[in-house]
Design a protein around this motif. Structure first.
Motif, PDB file in Angstrom:
ATOM      1  N   LYS A 258      10.453  -8.975  -3.443  1.00 27.30           N
ATOM      2  CA  LYS A 258       9.913 -10.327  -3.586  1.00 27.30           C
ATOM      3  C   LYS A 258       9.309 -10.818  -2.272  1.00 27.30           C
ATOM      4  O   LYS A 258       8.462 -11.681  -2.263  1.00 27.30           O
ATOM      5  N   ARG A 259       9.726 -10.207  -1.155  1.00 24.08           N
ATOM      6  CA  ARG A 259       9.197 -10.666   0.140  1.00 24.08           C
ATOM      7  C   ARG A 259       7.776 -10.167   0.421  1.00 24.08           C
ATOM      8  O   ARG A 259       7.120 -10.647   1.326  1.00 24.08           O
ATOM      9  N   ASP A 260       7.300  -9.164  -0.363  1.00 22.40           N
ATOM     10  CA  ASP A 260       5.955  -8.621  -0.117  1.00 22.40           C
ATOM     11  C   ASP A 260       4.902  -9.578  -0.668  1.00 22.40           C
ATOM     12  O   ASP A 260       4.430  -9.422  -1.791  1.00 22.40           O
ATOM     13  N   GLY A 261       4.551 -10.568   0.145  1.00 16.68           N
ATOM     14  CA  GLY A 261       3.698 -11.657  -0.320  1.00 16.68           C
ATOM     15  C   GLY A 261       2.408 -11.211  -0.987  1.00 16.68           C
ATOM     16  O   GLY A 261       2.018 -11.733  -2.021  1.00 16.68           O
ATOM     17  N   GLY A 262       1.745 -10.195  -0.426  1.00 17.88           N
ATOM     18  CA  GLY A 262       0.432  -9.781  -0.926  1.00 17.88           C
ATOM     19  C   GLY A 262       0.478  -9.192  -2.324  1.00 17.88           C
ATOM     20  O   GLY A 262      -0.540  -9.128  -3.008  1.00 17.88           O
ATOM     21  N   GLU A 263       1.637  -8.723  -2.751  1.00 16.36           N
ATOM     22  CA  GLU A 263       1.758  -8.062  -4.049  1.00 16.36           C
ATOM     23  C   GLU A 263       2.261  -9.010  -5.128  1.00 16.36           C
ATOM     24  O   GLU A 263       2.477  -8.599  -6.257  1.00 16.36           O
ATOM     25  N   THR A 264       2.497 -10.262  -4.791  1.00 19.38           N
ATOM     26  CA  THR A 264       2.978 -11.180  -5.826  1.00 19.38           C
ATOM     27  C   THR A 264       1.841 -11.481  -6.791  1.00 19.38           C
ATOM     28  O   THR A 264       0.657 -11.462  -6.416  1.00 19.38           O
ATOM     29  N   LEU A 265       2.212 -11.770  -8.022  1.00 20.15           N
ATOM     30  CA  LEU A 265       1.190 -12.109  -9.012  1.00 20.15           C
ATOM     31  C   LEU A 265       0.443 -13.360  -8.560  1.00 20.15           C
ATOM     32  O   LEU A 265      -0.764 -13.478  -8.750  1.00 20.15           O
ATOM     33  N   HIS A 266       1.163 -14.256  -7.936  1.00 21.38           N
ATOM     34  CA  HIS A 266       0.551 -15.498  -7.453  1.00 21.38           C
ATOM     35  C   HIS A 266      -0.574 -15.184  -6.460  1.00 21.38           C
ATOM     36  O   HIS A 266      -1.697 -15.698  -6.582  1.00 21.38           O
ATOM     37  N   ALA A 267      -0.277 -14.297  -5.501  1.00 20.61           N
ATOM     38  CA  ALA A 267      -1.283 -13.966  -4.478  1.00 20.61           C
ATOM     39  C   ALA A 267      -2.449 -13.196  -5.102  1.00 20.61           C
ATOM     40  O   ALA A 267      -3.611 -13.415  -4.748  1.00 20.61           O
ATOM     41  N   LEU A 268      -2.134 -12.288  -6.038  1.00 21.53           N
ATOM     42  CA  LEU A 268      -3.203 -11.504  -6.663  1.00 21.53           C
ATOM     43  C   LEU A 268      -4.111 -12.408  -7.495  1.00 21.53           C
ATOM     44  O   LEU A 268      -5.331 -12.246  -7.502  1.00 21.53           O
ATOM     45  N   ARG A 269      -3.486 -13.371  -8.169  1.00 22.32           N
ATOM     46  CA  ARG A 269      -4.282 -14.347  -8.947  1.00 22.32           C
ATOM     47  C   ARG A 269      -5.187 -15.135  -8.013  1.00 22.32           C
ATOM     48  O   ARG A 269      -6.367 -15.333  -8.295  1.00 22.32           O
ATOM     49  N   ALA A 270      -4.598 -15.593  -6.914  1.00 24.26           N
ATOM     50  CA  ALA A 270      -5.374 -16.415  -5.966  1.00 24.26           C
ATOM     51  C   ALA A 270      -6.537 -15.615  -5.382  1.00 24.26           C
ATOM     52  O   ALA A 270      -7.582 -16.162  -5.053  1.00 24.26           O
ATOM     53  N   ALA A 271      -6.334 -14.289  -5.298  1.00 24.38           N
ATOM     54  CA  ALA A 271      -7.402 -13.436  -4.734  1.00 24.38           C
ATOM     55  C   ALA A 271      -8.427 -13.056  -5.801  1.00 24.38           C
ATOM     56  O   ALA A 271      -9.335 -12.263  -5.539  1.00 24.38           O
ATOM     57  N   GLY A 272      -8.266 -13.567  -7.025  1.00 21.70           N
ATOM     58  CA  GLY A 272      -9.288 -13.373  -8.050  1.00 21.70           C
ATOM     59  C   GLY A 272      -9.002 -12.278  -9.062  1.00 21.70           C
ATOM     60  O   GLY A 272      -9.843 -11.982  -9.905  1.00 21.70           O
ATOM     61  N   ALA A 273      -7.821 -11.642  -8.993  1.00 18.23           N
ATOM     62  CA  ALA A 273      -7.516 -10.568  -9.965  1.00 18.23           C
ATOM     63  C   ALA A 273      -7.375 -11.175 -11.361  1.00 18.23           C
ATOM     64  O   ALA A 273      -6.912 -12.308 -11.514  1.00 18.23           O
ATOM     65  N   THR A 274      -7.772 -10.419 -12.371  1.00 17.20           N
ATOM     66  CA  THR A 274      -7.593 -10.869 -13.754  1.00 17.20           C
ATOM     67  C   THR A 274      -6.328 -10.214 -14.321  1.00 17.20           C
ATOM     68  O   THR A 274      -5.888  -9.175 -13.819  1.00 17.20           O
ATOM     69  N   PRO A 275      -5.783 -10.789 -15.396  1.00 15.36           N
ATOM     70  CA  PRO A 275      -4.602 -10.165 -16.021  1.00 15.36           C
ATOM     71  C   PRO A 275      -4.896  -8.716 -16.418  1.00 15.36           C
ATOM     72  O   PRO A 275      -4.060  -7.835 -16.231  1.00 15.36           O
ATOM     73  N   CYS A 276      -6.105  -8.465 -16.945  1.00 13.79           N
ATOM     74  CA  CYS A 276      -6.453  -7.105 -17.371  1.00 13.79           C
ATOM     75  C   CYS A 276      -6.394  -6.142 -16.192  1.00 13.79           C
ATOM     76  O   CYS A 276      -5.898  -5.023 -16.315  1.00 13.79           O
ATOM     77  N   GLU A 277      -6.922  -6.566 -15.056  1.00 12.35           N
ATOM     78  CA  GLU A 277      -6.920  -5.684 -13.882  1.00 12.35           C
ATOM     79  C   GLU A 277      -5.497  -5.388 -13.429  1.00 12.35           C
ATOM     80  O   GLU A 277      -5.161  -4.265 -13.067  1.00 12.35           O
ATOM     81  N   ILE A 278      -4.668  -6.422 -13.465  1.00  7.47           N
ATOM     82  CA  ILE A 278      -3.271  -6.210 -13.032  1.00  7.47           C
ATOM     83  C   ILE A 278      -2.567  -5.240 -13.965  1.00  7.47           C
ATOM     84  O   ILE A 278      -1.921  -4.293 -13.538  1.00  7.47           O
ATOM     85  N   ILE A 279      -2.751  -5.455 -15.271  1.00  6.80           N
ATOM     86  CA  ILE A 279      -2.060  -4.589 -16.234  1.00  6.80           C
ATOM     87  C   ILE A 279      -2.614  -3.167 -16.140  1.00  6.80           C
ATOM     88  O   ILE A 279      -1.850  -2.195 -16.160  1.00  6.80           O
ATOM     89  N   ALA A 280      -3.928  -3.044 -15.947  1.00  6.19           N
ATOM     90  CA  ALA A 280      -4.516  -1.701 -15.827  1.00  6.19           C
ATOM     91  C   ALA A 280      -3.978  -0.975 -14.602  1.00  6.19           C
ATOM     92  O   ALA A 280      -3.878   0.253 -14.579  1.00  6.19           O
ATOM     93  N   GLY A 281      -3.607  -1.727 -13.575  1.00  5.59           N
ATOM     94  CA  GLY A 281      -3.123  -1.111 -12.345  1.00  5.59           C
ATOM     95  C   GLY A 281      -1.636  -0.797 -12.340  1.00  5.59           C
ATOM     96  O   GLY A 281      -1.087  -0.359 -11.332  1.00  5.59           O
ATOM     97  N   LEU A 282      -0.964  -1.002 -13.464  1.00  6.95           N
ATOM     98  CA  LEU A 282       0.488  -0.783 -13.494  1.00  6.95           C
ATOM     99  C   LEU A 282       0.862   0.662 -13.748  1.00  6.95           C
ATOM    100  O   LEU A 282       2.037   1.029 -13.668  1.00  6.95           O
ATOM    101  N   GLY A 283      -0.144   1.477 -14.119  1.00  4.79           N
ATOM    102  CA  GLY A 283       0.151   2.889 -14.367  1.00  4.79           C
ATOM    103  C   GLY A 283       0.871   3.146 -15.673  1.00  4.79           C
ATOM    104  O   GLY A 283       1.554   4.146 -15.825  1.00  4.79           O
ATOM    105  N   LEU A 284       0.729   2.241 -16.634  1.00  7.68           N
ATOM    106  CA  LEU A 284       1.336   2.473 -17.953  1.00  7.68           C
ATOM    107  C   LEU A 284       0.638   3.660 -18.585  1.00  7.68           C
ATOM    108  O   LEU A 284      -0.583   3.793 -18.490  1.00  7.68           O
ATOM    109  N   ASP A 285       1.412   4.517 -19.243  1.00  5.27           N
ATOM    110  CA  ASP A 285       0.791   5.757 -19.724  1.00  5.27           C
ATOM    111  C   ASP A 285       0.018   5.594 -21.032  1.00  5.27           C
ATOM    112  O   ASP A 285      -0.678   6.485 -21.435  1.00  5.27           O
ATOM    113  N   GLU A 286       0.146   4.443 -21.680  1.00  3.51           N
ATOM    114  CA  GLU A 286      -0.654   4.263 -22.906  1.00  3.51           C
ATOM    115  C   GLU A 286      -1.380   2.931 -22.820  1.00  3.51           C
ATOM    116  O   GLU A 286      -1.048   2.085 -22.028  1.00  3.51           O
ATOM    117  N   GLY A 287      -2.369   2.752 -23.686  1.00  7.28           N
ATOM    118  CA  GLY A 287      -3.200   1.566 -23.605  1.00  7.28           C
ATOM    119  C   GLY A 287      -2.591   0.339 -24.186  1.00  7.28           C
ATOM    120  O   GLY A 287      -1.449   0.265 -24.503  1.00  7.28           O
TER     121      GLY A 287
END
Ligand code: GLU
Length: 287
Positions: A258-287
């Motif tokens: 939780k201390r890794d500020g740059g990886e929080t969803l809040h910070a990623l959202r603020a940096a312009g990431a979309t939900p789709c991009e975040i989910i695509a980057g999770l490495g889930l093995d199926e769509g």
């Protein structure tokens, strides 16, 4: 085992998964992975996805973190069934479960401080600190009674006594297969001195109370499952299927915290990431 998606005719209301964050900081991508996996498992089976806020540690949990977590989950596109459960409102249930374990003779009060445990020369050190050397397990009854009258103890599970009651137990992990219960931590805490309960007991009581069939969480909690399955057997509660997923690593190769500020969803959202991009980057093995 992940429920296969075969169409609406397989709708199984008995499938229930949960996401159970502790509001001690902001959600990061690792939490998103657990939440999305648990949500998909339930939704594909036509089952329920439940949200439980694990806020028993009043010294570390903050309501503003909880609000931010719910907001992040909704932003990711996750929905949940029924009201959000809060462990802080369920302490009576954990106290009852503790009473049952005490009555079964498998729990004992512990008066040791962290320093006492660390100082015990024989204690092997695991990743979570030294295993408990069992110092308070065999206190003589008079000493135990005197100390109980004078101070509030923690409570520990007498693992050997518990295992003698239950006999061999096993549980299933979707990636690692069948596991024989082996508790490496020694007699673990089932009620902390300061808050009167502990994660290990609360999680078992609530997974059963919420009818959870499938527990999805990071592999960092794999070892905890052994103790949780033991508690389930002692309390006559069902054992869910487990799905421990690998941990996401940060750019430095270390697990996200939780201390890794740059990886929080809040910070990623603020940096312009979309939900789709975040989910695509999770490495889930199926769509
Ligand atoms: N509350 C725990 C955490 O945030 C997770 C508990 C669980 O999934 O069993 O790490």
């Amino acid at each position: 085992m992940t429920a296969p998606y075969l169409g609406v005719e397989t709708v199984d209301k008995l499938i229930a998964s949960r996401f159970a964050p502790s509001p001690t900081g902001q959600l990061h991508r690792g939490h998103a992975l657990s939440a999305v996996m648990a949500w998909r498992l339930a939704r594909r089976a036509g089952g329920r996805f439940l949200l439980r806020i694990e806020d028993i540690d009043t010294t570390r949990c903050r309501p503003e973190h909880e609000a931010a977590m719910l907001d992040d989950l909704a932003w990711l596109g996750l929905d949940w069934d029924g009201p959000v459960w809060r462990q802080s409102q369920r302490t009576a249930h954990y106290a009852q479960a503790l009473d049952r374990l005490v009555a079964r003779g498998v729990a004992y009060p512990c008066f040791c401080t962290r320093a006492d445990i660390a100082a015990a020369a024989s204690a092997p050190h695991g990743p979570d600190g030294p295993a408990y050397p069992g110092s308070c397990r065999h206190l003589d009854p008079a000493t135990r009674a005197a100390r109980l009258a004078a101070e509030r103890p923690a409570w520990r599970l007498d693992v050997a006594a518990a295992q003698a009651r239950t006999g061999p137990l096993r549980w299933h992990d979707a990636r690692a297969g069948w596991q024989q219960v082996t508790v490496a931590t020694g007699d673990f805490v089932i009620a902390r001195r300061d808050i009167g309960t502990a994660y290990m007991l609360a999680v078992v009581v609530d997974d059963a109370a919420q009818g959870i069939s499938d527990v999805v969480r990071g592999v960092d909690l794999f070892d905890a499952s052994h103790g949780q399955v033991l508690l389930q057997a002692l309390l006559g509660l069902p054992t869910p299927r487990y799905h421990h997923h690998p941990l996401l690593l940060g750019a430095d190769g270390r697990r996200l915290a939780k201390r890794d500020g740059g990886e929080t969803l809040h910070a990623l959202r603020a940096a312009g990431a979309t939900p789709c991009e975040i989910i695509a980057g999770l490495g889930l093995d199926e769509g």
